[in-house]
Design a protein around this motif. Structure first.
Motif, mmCIF file in Angstrom:
data_model
loop_
_atom_site.group_PDB
_atom_site.id
_atom_site.type_symbol
_atom_site.label_atom_id
_atom_site.label_comp_id
_atom_site.label_asym_id
_atom_site.label_seq_id
_atom_site.Cartn_x
_atom_site.Cartn_y
_atom_site.Cartn_z
ATOM 1 N N UNK A 154 0.813 -1.210 0.000
ATOM 2 C CA UNK A 154 0.000 0.000 0.000
ATOM 3 C C UNK A 154 0.850 1.265 0.000
ATOM 4 N N UNK A 155 2.025 1.185 0.618
ATOM 5 C CA UNK A 155 2.859 2.372 0.780
ATOM 6 C C UNK A 155 4.310 2.017 0.459
ATOM 7 N N UNK A 156 4.988 2.898 -0.274
ATOM 8 C CA UNK A 156 6.404 2.712 -0.597
ATOM 9 C C UNK A 156 7.175 3.893 -0.048
ATOM 10 N N UNK A 157 8.154 3.602 0.810
ATOM 11 C CA UNK A 157 9.013 4.646 1.356
ATOM 12 C C UNK A 157 10.353 4.643 0.649
ATOM 13 N N UNK A 158 10.917 5.825 0.415
ATOM 14 C CA UNK A 158 12.190 5.953 -0.278
ATOM 15 C C UNK A 158 13.181 6.754 0.549
ATOM 16 N N UNK A 159 14.411 6.254 0.634
ATOM 17 C CA UNK A 159 15.523 7.069 1.081
ATOM 18 C C UNK A 159 15.900 7.987 -0.074
ATOM 19 N N UNK A 338 9.103 9.229 -13.955
ATOM 20 C CA UNK A 338 8.069 8.457 -14.645
ATOM 21 C C UNK A 338 7.700 7.215 -13.832
ATOM 22 N N UNK A 339 8.707 6.568 -13.260
ATOM 23 C CA UNK A 339 8.459 5.394 -12.425
ATOM 24 C C UNK A 339 7.647 5.753 -11.194
ATOM 25 N N UNK A 340 7.976 6.875 -10.557
ATOM 26 C CA UNK A 340 7.238 7.300 -9.363
ATOM 27 C C UNK A 340 5.800 7.661 -9.713
ATOM 28 N N UNK A 341 5.599 8.309 -10.864
ATOM 29 C CA UNK A 341 4.229 8.626 -11.290
ATOM 30 C C UNK A 341 3.435 7.355 -11.560
ATOM 31 N N UNK A 342 4.102 6.369 -12.151
ATOM 32 C CA UNK A 342 3.435 5.098 -12.418
ATOM 33 C C UNK A 342 2.988 4.429 -11.130
ATOM 34 N N UNK A 343 3.830 4.506 -10.086
ATOM 35 C CA UNK A 343 3.466 3.906 -8.800
ATOM 36 C C UNK A 343 2.286 4.642 -8.157
ATOM 37 N N UNK A 347 -1.991 3.504 -7.328
ATOM 38 C CA UNK A 347 -2.634 3.610 -6.027
ATOM 39 C C UNK A 347 -1.694 3.500 -4.835
ATOM 40 N N UNK A 348 -0.383 3.534 -5.074
ATOM 41 C CA UNK A 348 0.565 3.440 -3.969
ATOM 42 C C UNK A 348 0.757 4.809 -3.318
ATOM 43 N N UNK A 349 0.894 4.803 -1.999
ATOM 44 C CA UNK A 349 1.252 6.006 -1.262
ATOM 45 C C UNK A 349 2.776 6.080 -1.207
ATOM 46 N N UNK A 350 3.341 7.215 -1.601
ATOM 47 C CA UNK A 350 4.787 7.370 -1.647
ATOM 48 C C UNK A 350 5.249 8.337 -0.564
ATOM 49 N N UNK A 351 6.313 7.938 0.141
ATOM 50 C CA UNK A 351 6.860 8.740 1.233
ATOM 51 C C UNK A 351 8.364 8.861 1.038
#
Length: 496
Positions: A154-159, A338-343, A347-351
């Motif tokens: 549901x959620x993807x966190x990035x360093x 583009x990859x982040x927009x695709x995620x 429906x993924x929440x990005x942090x």
């Protein structure tokens, strides 16, 4: 495991000794063919078998070689059969290179079923059956050690550093090395003439602070290779010093783990100063205010190097230089936004969760993303929440104060008690991220480059799914592909 057990149960114990790692290859072939291959299941009386590949030299061959007791010190991968797992490749026959585990797994079944090697010299059969002959490996691929269903995430966190922001490793670390060297020079250390070497240290090595050694371990914690300073230790030296010792990284008084690419410049500088300590020039060439009593041991020398690198990252003009010339230090990738927009569209929440401060984070993210985004869209639109100065690894294991950056120009902050989407925060904790998106454990995937702070802690403490960015793997995959190409070429044109 079941295949291995069935094989061992069917083998006469006094007659067969199979290299344990080799069972993985046998098991894979059994799964495809439904039966064990003859050479592996019915080995001769010889106590060891050796597999070798010689590709680019005349007389190339591929197959098993039975050896007697006097030559049974090494297994198929060039490892010691006594259990110490030291590198023993010099003991192999001259000009013969052992296959690694991946190469064994990829070998077609007829290699093991054709002991007379009648296939050698038939390039058509090689091209048709070797798995690496037509398809190339993808240096920028995704490699999984465990099944991951992205639909459940549901959620993807990035360093950010060395994860979302792809630094030019050599340029960044050379600059960090220079600033650390300047800090030591100001303390009187004899650092003139020292140069950064990107080939000297790699991420994943262990520093033995007690003896001044850099160590490469196997998966069981045994020392396989070592250098004292910049000098490579021989097999006998490694065995005499470490023997059956297993490295326990919890004993931080002696061991230090090179967790991240930021550790490379520190390890390089430390190894070079160990050489100076050994030859005496650390003292004889030092200048005031050098304090010899505070650099009398390898541990004290390591502490001095670590402090110098900390100053380089925090108190020097290093980040200011990066901000002034981002094109020199950062490699931009148009596919990233583009990859982040695709995620997000999925429906993924990005942090974004980074230890860097807000000023640096905003400048770097804008540089790598904004130019490749649609009009009127910025990098801020890619992330639901941005967390800076996160203080990882404590972010995953402790509850810390949370502040919202209410003025993004001045950096003015106000204390808050929960996260909100669309805003920038400082501090906080991983629990707050779970609460904001109503998810936990396997619902979250965290992507980072720091083996301990990003990957180990988020997995061990929060039970999040993890992905490690390994920049160095790209060059490794390219080298492997080149090596296998030459192996195929050698098999097709030569042999015995």
């Amino acid at each position: 495991v079941d295949h291995r057990r069935s094989m061992l149960a069917a083998m006469p114990a006094p007659r067969v000794l199979v290299v344990p790692v080799l069972l993985g290859c046998a098991s894979a072939m059994m799964a495809r063919s439904g039966r064990p291959t003859a050479p592996l299941a019915r080995a001769p009386r010889a106590p060891r078998a050796r597999v070798a590949l010689q590709g680019s030299r005349p007389g190339a061959f591929l197959g098993f070689e039975s050896v007697g007791d006097d030559r049974a010190e090494v297994d198929v991968f060039g490892q010691s059969t006594y259990g110490d797992l030291l590198d023993t490749r010099p003991d192999l026959a001259e000009g013969v290179e052992p296959l690694n585990a991946d190469e064994l797994e990829d070998l077609p079944r007829w290699v093991f079923e054709d002991p007379d090697r009648s296939h050698v010299g038939d390039p058509n059969r090689l091209q048709a059956q070797l798995p690496f002959s037509d398809a190339s490996y993808e240096p920028r691929g995704v490699y999984c050690s465990r099944t991951l269903n992205m639909r459940s995430i549901k959620c993807i966190g990035y360093d950010m550093d060395y994860t979302v922001v792809n630094y030019d490793f050599t340029a960044w670390e050379a600059c960090a090395y220079w600033h650390a060297k300047q800090a030591l020079g100001a303390k009187g250390f004899p650092v003139r003439g020292l140069e950064f070497s990107a080939e000297l240290v790699v991420r994943g090595l262990i520093v033995d602070k007690q003896l001044g050694n850099l160590l490469k371990l196997d998966r069981f914690g045994y020392v396989r290779r070592a250098t004292h300073g910049t000098r490579r230790l021989s097999r006998d030296e490694v065995h005499r010093i470490y023997g059956r010792l297993t490295v326990d990284l919890r004993h931080t008084a002696r061991w230090d783990f090179a967790n991240t690419l930021f550790s490379i410049s520190e390890g390089c500088l430390y190894a070079q100063l160990v050489d100076k300590m050994d030859d005496g020039t650390l003292v004889t060439e030092a200048r005031p205010p050098f304090n010899e009593s505070r650099c009398a041991t390898y541990e004290q020398l390591h502490a001095a190097c670590s402090k110098a690198l900390f100053r380089a990252h925090v108190h020097s003009t290093l980040k200011a230089e990066v901000l002034a010339r981002p094109d020199k230090f950062v490699v931009r990738d148009p596919a990233l936004p583009v990859t982040l927009m695709d995620q997000k569209d999925a429906g993924k929440k990005l942090v974004l969760i980074t230890n860097s401060d807000w000023t640096y984070t905003r400048a770097m993210m804008s540089y790598i993303c904004d130019e490749f985004l649609p009009a009127r869209m910025t990098w801020r639109d890619l992330f639901d929440v941005v967390i800076v100065s996160a203080r990882k690894p404590a972010f995953f294991s402790e509850r810390m104060p949370l502040y919202e950056i209410v003025d993004e120009e001045t950096g003015m902050m106000l204390e808050r008690f929960r996260l909100e989407t669309g805003k920038v925060f400082c501090g906080g904790s991983a629990r707050m991220v779970e609460k904001l998106f109503n998810c936990e454990k396997d619902d979250l995937l965290y992507v980072g480059d720091h083996i301990y702070a990003d990957i180990h802690l988020s997995k061990a403490t929060m039970r999040w799914r993890t992905a490690l960015v390994v920049q160095e793997l790209e060059a490794e995959v390219e080298a492997l592909e080149a090596r296998l190409w030459w192996a195929v070429r050698g098999l097709a044109v030569g042999g015995r």
